[in-house]
Design a protein around this motif. Structure first.
Motif, PDB file in Angstrom:
ATOM      1  N   PHE A 179       0.809  -1.218   0.000  1.00  0.00           N
ATOM      2  CA  PHE A 179       0.000   0.000   0.000  1.00  0.00           C
ATOM      3  C   PHE A 179       0.848   1.275   0.000  1.00  0.00           C
ATOM      4  O   PHE A 179       0.330   2.365  -0.217  1.00  0.00           O
ATOM      5  CB  PHE A 179      -0.913   0.039   1.233  1.00  0.00           C
ATOM      6  N   ASP A 180       2.138   1.154   0.272  1.00  0.00           N
ATOM      7  CA  ASP A 180       2.971   2.344   0.395  1.00  0.00           C
ATOM      8  C   ASP A 180       3.030   3.091  -0.945  1.00  0.00           C
ATOM      9  O   ASP A 180       3.399   2.494  -1.959  1.00  0.00           O
ATOM     10  CB  ASP A 180       4.378   1.953   0.833  1.00  0.00           C
ATOM     11  N   PRO A 181       2.680   4.388  -0.979  1.00  0.00           N
ATOM     12  CA  PRO A 181       2.636   5.146  -2.243  1.00  0.00           C
ATOM     13  C   PRO A 181       3.974   5.170  -2.980  1.00  0.00           C
ATOM     14  O   PRO A 181       4.006   5.075  -4.212  1.00  0.00           O
ATOM     15  CB  PRO A 181       2.215   6.546  -1.811  1.00  0.00           C
ATOM     16  N   ARG A 189       2.395   0.369  -9.980  1.00  0.00           N
ATOM     17  CA  ARG A 189       1.104  -0.240  -9.623  1.00  0.00           C
ATOM     18  C   ARG A 189       0.447   0.637  -8.557  1.00  0.00           C
ATOM     19  O   ARG A 189       0.647   0.446  -7.352  1.00  0.00           O
ATOM     20  CB  ARG A 189       1.276  -1.669  -9.105  1.00  0.00           C
ATOM     21  N   LEU A 190      -0.336   1.605  -9.016  1.00  0.00           N
ATOM     22  CA  LEU A 190      -1.020   2.523  -8.113  1.00  0.00           C
ATOM     23  C   LEU A 190      -2.385   1.937  -7.770  1.00  0.00           C
ATOM     24  O   LEU A 190      -3.236   1.765  -8.648  1.00  0.00           O
ATOM     25  CB  LEU A 190      -1.163   3.899  -8.761  1.00  0.00           C
ATOM     26  N   GLN A 191      -2.577   1.629  -6.501  1.00  0.00           N
ATOM     27  CA  GLN A 191      -3.786   0.923  -6.063  1.00  0.00           C
ATOM     28  C   GLN A 191      -4.178   1.392  -4.670  1.00  0.00           C
ATOM     29  O   GLN A 191      -3.398   1.276  -3.725  1.00  0.00           O
ATOM     30  CB  GLN A 191      -3.515  -0.583  -6.054  1.00  0.00           C
ATOM     31  N   SER A 192      -5.389   1.891  -4.534  1.00  0.00           N
ATOM     32  CA  SER A 192      -5.814   2.469  -3.259  1.00  0.00           C
ATOM     33  C   SER A 192      -6.366   1.417  -2.308  1.00  0.00           C
ATOM     34  O   SER A 192      -6.776   0.326  -2.718  1.00  0.00           O
ATOM     35  CB  SER A 192      -6.877   3.545  -3.502  1.00  0.00           C
ATOM     36  N   SER A 226       7.560   0.328   6.768  1.00  0.00           N
ATOM     37  CA  SER A 226       6.539   0.592   5.744  1.00  0.00           C
ATOM     38  C   SER A 226       5.693  -0.646   5.475  1.00  0.00           C
ATOM     39  O   SER A 226       4.469  -0.563   5.320  1.00  0.00           O
ATOM     40  CB  SER A 226       7.193   1.075   4.445  1.00  0.00           C
ATOM     41  N   PHE A 227       6.330  -1.820   5.443  1.00  0.00           N
ATOM     42  CA  PHE A 227       5.576  -3.042   5.175  1.00  0.00           C
ATOM     43  C   PHE A 227       4.696  -3.416   6.371  1.00  0.00           C
ATOM     44  O   PHE A 227       3.631  -4.010   6.203  1.00  0.00           O
ATOM     45  CB  PHE A 227       6.531  -4.188   4.832  1.00  0.00           C
TER      46      PHE A 227
END
Length: 308
Positions: A179-181, A189-192, A226-227
């Motif tokens: 999920f980290d931007p 891979r941009l995924q909200s 971050s993970f």
């Protein structure tokens, strides 16, 4: 209660810290060579038919409309949905050919569509593919089979989920990775969160028996911190399964991986620390480690069967 914690033998890890053959398909690629003839293939199927038992089928749908830089799968990146038509025509022929080789009394207990992005196909195409499979193989009609599909939440909605359930799928895997931007941008891979969790909730509403989340550790710019944030967000919605894979960086073999900056990749020590964190968090949350980077809730009957 059995201790489910994961123990690492660092001497063993260091000893075998080198590349090995991929193990994600059986038989592995090393078993397939020019010396393996059609006659060999038919002999193996005849032996299998003699032994009997249920069948498992895997369908590879190799199309994606955007490329994820980390991907090492066999894929065709295109926004033209018509490109799937000749592939499907060949696939239908292959289904018929294979169906003729196997005993029709053998029931397909496991079926999986992977990719690529299987939901790249239109509903009509998916419906035709499933109908063709039923024509040449004995699929279950009572929802007792383990019929699964991989989906990309970025191009899946509640209507798609309803259609997949109607086609007979009862297990689903949602691609996410992180999920980290910053990580998402680095791998294209941009995924909200909203996209991902909306699909997960739709799958629950439609009665899917098992919902899996795919994650990858070792991607560029990832850290333990971050993970951890990504994992905590997913644990809050409690999917039935996690598949958490180590990223294999092979830019000489996979062209799209050349878009990843080598300097941004986490070190081996950081990757191992991430894996340790994942194991501790998931087992603490009640998930069972079933091997090969998979964790599942203890009430997932298939997971427990695989572990045993």
């Amino acid at each position: 209660m059995m201790d489910q914690s994961i123990q690492f033998d660092f001497d063993l890890i260091n000893r075998y810290d080198k590349a090995g053959p991929r193990y994600t398909s059986y038989p592995t690629a090393l078993e397939l060579h020019e010396g393996f003839t059609e006659e060999n293939y038919r002999q193996h199927i005849a032996k299998s038919n003699t032994q009997g038992g249920p069948l498992s089928l895997y369908f590879h749908i190799p199309f994606c409309d955007t490329v994820c830089f980390y991907c090492a799968c066999n894929k065709i990146v295109t926004k033209n949905r018509k490109h799937a038509e000749p592939y499907l025509a060949s696939l239908y022929q292959e289904i018929a050919l294979q169906g003729d080789l196997f005993d029709s009394a053998r029931v397909v207990s496991q079926l999986h569509w992977g990719g690529g992005t299987p939901t790249f196909l239109s509903y009509w195409q998916m419906q035709t593919l499933m109908a063709t499979t039923r024509e040449h193989f004995s699929l279950k009609d009572d929802d007792s089979g383990e019929y699964s599909i991989e989906v990309d939440p970025r191009e899946t909605n509640s209507q798609t989920i309803k259609q997949l359930r109607g086609l007979g799928f009862n297990r689903i895997s949602l691609g996410l990775q992180d999920f980290d931007p910053a990580v998402q941008k680095a791998v294209n891979r941009l995924q909200s969160e909203e996209q991902t969790f909306a699909v997960l909730e739709a799958a629950r509403a439609e009665g899917f028996r098992s919902i899996n989340i795919d994650l990858i550790y070792g991607l560029p710019l990832q850290t333990v911190a971050s993970f951890t944030k990504t994992l905590d967000k997913i644990l809050a919605v409690a999917p039935d399964r996690f598949s958490i894979f180590n990223y294999a960086h092979m830019p000489n073999r996979f062209k799209t991986q050349r878009q990843i900056n080598d300097a941004d990749l986490p070190s081996t020590d950081v990757k191992l620390a991430i894996l340790q964190m994942v194991g501790a968090k998931l087992t603490s949350a009640g998930y069972v480690y079933i091997g090969m980077d998979h964790f599942a809730k203890p009430d997932d009957e298939l997971a427990i069967a695989q572990r045993e």
